[in-house]
Design an enzyme around this catalytic site. Structure first.
Site, PDB file in Angstrom:
ATOM      1  N   TYR A 137       0.877  -1.097  -0.052  1.00 48.79           N
ATOM      2  CA  TYR A 137       0.020   0.037   0.006  1.00 48.79           C
ATOM      3  C   TYR A 137       0.803   1.245  -0.004  1.00 48.79           C
ATOM      4  O   TYR A 137       1.712   1.684   1.014  1.00 48.79           O
ATOM      5  CB  TYR A 137      -0.942   0.079   1.294  1.00 48.79           C
ATOM      6  CG  TYR A 137      -1.909   1.334   1.322  1.00 48.79           C
ATOM      7  CD1 TYR A 137      -2.188   1.913   0.451  1.00 48.79           C
ATOM      8  CD2 TYR A 137      -2.534   1.353   2.434  1.00 48.79           C
ATOM      9  CE1 TYR A 137      -3.049   3.133   0.417  1.00 48.79           C
ATOM     10  CE2 TYR A 137      -3.340   2.423   2.686  1.00 48.79           C
ATOM     11  CZ  TYR A 137      -3.761   3.217   1.545  1.00 48.79           C
ATOM     12  OH  TYR A 137      -4.707   4.372   1.804  1.00 48.79           O
ATOM     13  N   LYS A 166      -1.641  -1.630  -3.872  1.00 44.67           N
ATOM     14  CA  LYS A 166      -2.775  -0.446  -3.789  1.00 44.67           C
ATOM     15  C   LYS A 166      -2.035   0.788  -4.093  1.00 44.67           C
ATOM     16  O   LYS A 166      -1.289   1.288  -3.176  1.00 44.67           O
ATOM     17  CB  LYS A 166      -3.469  -0.529  -2.583  1.00 44.67           C
ATOM     18  CG  LYS A 166      -4.471   0.510  -2.395  1.00 44.67           C
ATOM     19  CD  LYS A 166      -5.193   0.475  -1.161  1.00 44.67           C
ATOM     20  CE  LYS A 166      -6.193   1.889  -1.046  1.00 44.67           C
ATOM     21  NZ  LYS A 166      -6.634   1.894   0.671  1.00 44.67           N
TER      22      LYS A 166
END
Length: 297
Positions: A137, A166
């Site tokens: 992320y 992400k």
């Protein structure tokens, strides 16, 4: 390692609070049902949107248990497990119970601003600590450091259980670089609702969404249309949400999302400090946009 496909729309679940700021587990259960019944492909639990830093360890365990029980294996569950102390994250991965969890989402270490080598070593330790699939992320606006395309690709190539990133850097060029050079088994997931459609035209496979808390059916349809290559239809849905994309984050996340869900009758409009609800002017602007979208509020 479990075989998991995170293509499509995942939703970063909010944490509903009662007026006394205790967790509203009943409302959370209803939100989970709403997601599963309306096209959400997977759920992300205890991410940024869940106000996770304000939750106690007991509350976190209760939330995980509720979501796992409520989902009943119908869609995958991704759990946020991250931090800026690598040793603590590794220990958590080795000792916590992950029954019912299909993958973990782990944010780039925040505040202490590691070098790119430090980021690589952090994720190396995490990848070696668990059999679970890992989603990186990258959100430099919150962490204070950007994980470069080079570092992302290095991690993706070296660790088979790192399955996706992400990406919330806002840097389309960087994201495109990852998409062009990634291993076939590794995917790029949008971390920003507003750029999901354009990023999918470049090869991203979906989004971990905030707006999906309120609009799972509509936003997941946009994502599916884009995955199918029907960009004209997907673009139409994208444009219908353009104004809402910006309004949701004017006063911080998840304040905007909670305002929407409050108007729709799902939750109380409560956050835990240091986060506060949207200003009245923002709340009313969101209400007007929802009315234009024919949402009763």
């Amino acid at each position: 390692m479990a075989d998991i496909n995170l293509k499509g729309m995942g939703v970063a679940l909010i944490t509903p609070f009662k007026e006394d700021e205790s967790v509203d587990y009943e409302a959370l259960g209803k939100l989970v049902d709403y997601q599963v019944q309306n096209g959400t492909d997977y759920l992300v639990v205890l991410g940024t949107t869940a106000e996770t830093p304000t939750l106690t360890e007991e509350e976190k365990k209760n939330i995980i248990s509720l979501v796992v029980t409520r989902v009943r294996g119908r869609i995958p569950i991704v759990l946020g497990v991250g931090g800026n102390c690598t040793r603590s994250v590794v220990e958590k991965l080795k000792t916590d119970n992950f029954e019912g969890i299909d993958a973990i989402l782990s944010v780039v270490p925040y505040y202490n601003k590691p070098s790119q080598e430090g980021i690589y070593q952090h994720y190396k330790a995490i990848a070696n600590a668990t059999h679970l699939p890992i989603v990186l992320y990258n959100v430099p606006g919150r962490t204070g450091v950007n994980m470069t395309a080079e570092t992302t690709l290095r991690i993706a190539r070296e660790f088979d259980n790192v399955i996706a990133v992400k990406e919330a850097s806002g840097n389309i060029t960087q994201m495109d670089d990852i998409i062009k050079n990634k291993p076939a088994r590794f995917n790029v997931i949008s971390g920003d609702d507003g750029i999901t459609f354009p990023l999918m035209t470049l090869g991203a496979v979906g989004v971990i969404s905030v707006i999906g808390n309120a609009f799972p059916r509509e936003f997941s349809r946009m994502v599916r249309l884009a995955l199918a290559g029907d960009y004209d239809s997907a673009r139409t849905i994208h444009h219908s949400f353009t104004e809402l994309f910006s309004l949701l984050f004017v006063d911080g996340n998840p304040a905007g999302a909670k305002s929407m869900l409050n108007m729709m009758g799902f939750i109380e409009n409560k956050l835990r400090l240091p986060l506060v609800p949207t200003r009245i002017v923002t709340y009313e602007k969101i209400r007007e946009v929802l009315r234009q979208l024919s949402i009763k509020c």
